[in-house]
Design a protein around this motif. Structure first.
Motif, short mmCIF file in Angstrom:
data_model
loop_
_atom_site.label_atom_id
_atom_site.label_comp_id
_atom_site.label_asym_id
_atom_site.label_seq_id
_atom_site.Cartn_x
_atom_site.Cartn_y
_atom_site.Cartn_z
N LYS A 159 -17.25 75.85 22.32
CA LYS A 159 -16.46 74.65 22.05
C LYS A 159 -17.01 73.91 20.83
O LYS A 159 -16.26 73.49 19.94
CB LYS A 159 -16.46 73.72 23.26
CG LYS A 159 -15.59 74.18 24.42
CD LYS A 159 -15.50 73.09 25.47
CE LYS A 159 -14.48 73.45 26.54
NZ LYS A 159 -14.27 72.35 27.50
N THR A 160 -18.34 73.78 20.82
CA THR A 160 -18.98 73.08 19.70
C THR A 160 -18.78 73.83 18.40
O THR A 160 -18.47 73.24 17.35
CB THR A 160 -20.48 72.90 19.97
OG1 THR A 160 -20.66 72.17 21.19
CG2 THR A 160 -21.16 72.17 18.83
N GLU A 161 -18.95 75.15 18.42
CA GLU A 161 -18.78 75.97 17.22
C GLU A 161 -17.35 75.89 16.69
O GLU A 161 -17.12 75.87 15.49
CB GLU A 161 -19.14 77.42 17.52
CG GLU A 161 -20.64 77.64 17.73
CD GLU A 161 -20.95 79.05 18.19
OE1 GLU A 161 -19.98 79.85 18.37
OE2 GLU A 161 -22.13 79.37 18.39
N LYS A 217 -21.31 69.45 27.53
CA LYS A 217 -22.40 69.46 28.51
C LYS A 217 -22.19 68.44 29.62
O LYS A 217 -22.75 68.57 30.70
CB LYS A 217 -23.73 69.19 27.81
CG LYS A 217 -24.07 70.20 26.72
CD LYS A 217 -25.34 69.78 25.98
CE LYS A 217 -25.64 70.74 24.83
NZ LYS A 217 -26.85 70.32 24.07
N ILE A 220 -20.13 64.82 15.01
CA ILE A 220 -20.48 66.15 15.51
C ILE A 220 -21.57 66.07 16.59
O ILE A 220 -21.65 66.94 17.47
CB ILE A 220 -20.93 67.08 14.35
CG1 ILE A 220 -20.94 68.54 14.81
CG2 ILE A 220 -22.25 66.64 13.78
CD1 ILE A 220 -19.59 69.06 15.22
N ASP A 221 -22.41 65.03 16.55
CA ASP A 221 -23.42 64.84 17.60
C ASP A 221 -22.75 64.58 18.94
O ASP A 221 -23.21 65.07 19.99
CB ASP A 221 -24.35 63.68 17.24
CG ASP A 221 -25.17 63.94 16.00
OD1 ASP A 221 -25.66 65.08 15.86
OD2 ASP A 221 -25.31 63.03 15.16
N TYR A 253 -9.71 74.84 22.38
CA TYR A 253 -10.88 74.11 22.88
C TYR A 253 -10.91 74.15 24.40
O TYR A 253 -11.97 74.32 25.02
CB TYR A 253 -10.83 72.67 22.37
CG TYR A 253 -12.03 71.82 22.76
CD1 TYR A 253 -13.19 71.85 22.01
CD2 TYR A 253 -11.98 70.98 23.87
CE1 TYR A 253 -14.29 71.07 22.36
CE2 TYR A 253 -13.06 70.20 24.23
CZ TYR A 253 -14.21 70.25 23.47
OH TYR A 253 -15.31 69.47 23.82
N SER A 284 -17.14 72.32 15.01
CA SER A 284 -18.04 72.15 13.85
C SER A 284 -17.66 73.09 12.71
O SER A 284 -17.94 72.78 11.55
CB SER A 284 -19.49 72.40 14.27
OG SER A 284 -19.66 73.74 14.73
N VAL A 316 -19.70 65.63 19.64
CA VAL A 316 -19.00 66.88 19.96
C VAL A 316 -19.93 67.85 20.68
O VAL A 316 -19.51 68.55 21.61
CB VAL A 316 -18.44 67.52 18.67
CG1 VAL A 316 -17.89 68.91 18.95
CG2 VAL A 316 -17.35 66.63 18.07
N ARG A 317 -21.20 67.87 20.27
CA ARG A 317 -22.17 68.75 20.95
C ARG A 317 -22.47 68.25 22.36
O ARG A 317 -22.79 69.03 23.25
CB ARG A 317 -23.47 68.80 20.13
CG ARG A 317 -23.33 69.45 18.77
CD ARG A 317 -24.71 69.68 18.14
NE ARG A 317 -24.57 70.22 16.80
CZ ARG A 317 -24.68 69.51 15.68
NH1 ARG A 317 -24.94 68.20 15.77
NH2 ARG A 317 -24.55 70.06 14.50
N HIS A 357 -21.20 76.10 24.02
CA HIS A 357 -21.56 76.36 22.63
C HIS A 357 -20.37 76.81 21.81
O HIS A 357 -20.25 76.51 20.62
CB HIS A 357 -22.67 77.40 22.55
CG HIS A 357 -22.27 78.76 23.06
ND1 HIS A 357 -22.07 79.02 24.41
CD2 HIS A 357 -21.99 79.92 22.40
CE1 HIS A 357 -21.71 80.29 24.56
NE2 HIS A 357 -21.65 80.85 23.37
N TYR A 415 -15.11 60.30 24.31
CA TYR A 415 -14.55 61.61 24.66
C TYR A 415 -13.03 61.57 24.63
O TYR A 415 -12.37 62.50 24.14
CB TYR A 415 -15.05 62.02 26.05
CG TYR A 415 -14.64 63.42 26.47
CD1 TYR A 415 -14.77 64.49 25.61
CD2 TYR A 415 -14.14 63.65 27.75
CE1 TYR A 415 -14.41 65.77 26.00
CE2 TYR A 415 -13.78 64.93 28.15
CZ TYR A 415 -13.91 66.00 27.27
OH TYR A 415 -13.54 67.26 27.65
#
Length: 444
Positions: free
Chosen positions: A400-402, A432, A424-425, A389, A405, A427-428, A398, A371
């Motif tokens: 933040k992820t969008e 959370k 990206i995994d 961000y 990505s 990042v998702r 979601h 992180y």
């Protein structure tokens, strides 16, 4: 038995051996030579050029000209001449008194170019604005403008042959100076090395004019020109001046006798070089994820439940490393470097920031390296997106992820037990699990 190579201090890319090879290659040429050192911006060209130049100064006269620091100049050739005079004149004090004559001639050429520089500038302006531009200029104030153009043109015709003679005089003075400086082989030897760095960072017009003007010196006996560029970027500069359809590759080739591209390490190799001096004990300051060292460890994986579909085989983009204490940090660092497509300079800056953060955190506290390096690299790559961000609250994970990505991507992946994970995994996963604010991050 191999001769031991004394590396340069902080030479994480271990490039001194390339400088030594090029030195021998260029000395063997025995004549005027122009070599282009090519590498992308941020890959350590300036470090390489400066240290190579310092090495050569032990046995050869050297000049180092930073084109970017001088692109405010109206006449590139005058800037180069001034730099040559500045770097070589001090060496005259160790030779015989006859060098005063050369020194005076050397300075007089520079003074002459200063006197005609305004004329050359006016010529460049009239050439740049073209026929239509001249007509518009004449319409603004027909009589005065016509007089100016007439006088400039007349002055250029009068000075054209004088300019040529001045360049010839300078070439002769430079050739004589090289002979004087290298007549005592125990002190300095031929050739004279003239390094020109950061040409690709200059204004397109200045970069092209510099090459066009200094080519007059390329044929002076006893000189080697070393011109460092990001050649692809320099091609863009050429096309910016001559048009997108212009053959910039062929154009640049006529200036260089040879090109040498500095090899670049891959993401893992460079990360290993950065982390090689890190105290392994610092690994305990980070949460361990359990990243596998090899790309494919199926033979060592226990298939709980008998579901073979859970295992995802490695591919050509899986990052691998040999076993060592810092392997997990190196792989994570490499994964996000590739995700953000960071150049070497930026990767090094991110590494140094990580070290600074480690030193500021109280002993006993654990940091989540994945992180942390994500945030450090995002800020370095795009401060605007970094700020955006943090603008989303914890209920907008979601978004933040969008945001990430939709801007960044990479095929590179790492193995964590039975699965391959892309950046990206992670990042998702981050929004959370972490609710760090920008203020909290900046306090790290």
């Amino acid at each position: 038995m191999h001769e031991e190579v004394n590396e340069w201090v902080d030479d994480v890319l271990q490039r001194k051996k390339y400088a030594d090879f090029l030195t021998q290659y260029l000395i063997a040429k025995e004549g005027p030579f122009v070599i282009n050192i090519n590498a992308p911006w941020g890959s350590g060209k300036t470090f390489f050029i400066e240290h190579w130049c310092e090495d050569l100064k032990k046995e050869h006269p050297c000049v180092l000209f930073n084109a970017w620091e001088n692109d405010f100049s109206n006449d590139p050739l005058l800037s180069v001449i001034s730099c040559i005079e500045k770097d070589l004149s001090p060496l005259l004090s160790v030779t015989d008194k006859e060098n005063n004559e050369i020194k005076n001639r050397f300075s007089s050429v520079g003074e002459y170019f200063k006197s005609i520089a305004p004329i050359l500038v006016r010529a460049a302006v009239s050439k740049a604005i073209g026929k239509d531009g001249l007509e518009e200029l004449l319409q603004l104030n027909e009589k005065d403008s016509a007089d100016v153009v007439e006088k400039v043109t007349e002055k250029l015709i009068q000075n054209n042959k004088t300019v040529e003679k001045a360049i010839e005089s300078f070439e002769k003075s430079l050739e004589e100076l090289i002979e004087k400086l290298t007549c005592n082989q125990e002190y300095l030897k031929k050739p004279l090395f003239i390094f020109i760095d950061e040409l690709d960072r200059c204004r397109p017009l200045y970069a092209i004019e510099l090459l066009e003007r200094i080519k007059h010196l390329f044929g002076v006996p006893g000189i080697v020109f070393v011109i460092a560029t990001d050649t692809e970027q320099l091609k863009h500069s050429v096309n910016a001046i001559y048009g997108s359809g212009f053959d910039s590759t062929t154009y640049l080739r006529r200036f260089f006798d040879q090109s040498y591209t500095l090899s670049l390490p891959d993401y893992v190799e460079f990360a290993k070089l950065l982390f090689q001096r890190l105290d392994p004990d610092l690994v305990n300051r980070f949460v361990q994820i359990g990243i596998s060292l090899s790309g494919d460890e199926k033979r060592n994986w226990v298939n709980i439940g008998g579901d073979s579909n859970e295992y995802r085989g490695s591919d050509e983009h899986t990052l691998t490393i040999e076993k060592n204490e810092l392997a997990e940090m190196v792989l994570l660092f490499s994964l996000f470097s590739s995700f953000f497509k960071l150049d070497l300079r930026t990767q090094k800056q991110c590494y140094e920031k990580i070290l600074a953060i480690i030193s500021s955190v109280s002993f006993g506290e654990k940091l989540h390296f994945a992180y942390l390096i994500f945030l450090v690299m995002l800020e370095a790559k795009n401060p605007v997106i970094f700020k955006e961000y943090f603008s989303f609250n914890k209920n907008q994970a979601h978004k933040k992820t969008e945001l990430i990505s939709g801007t960044f991507s990479s095929f590179y992946n790492i193995r964590i037990r039975e699965r391959l994970y892309h950046a990206i995994d992670f990042v998702r996963f981050f929004p959370k699990m972490f609710t760090l604010t920008m203020i909290e991050y900046q306090k790290l």
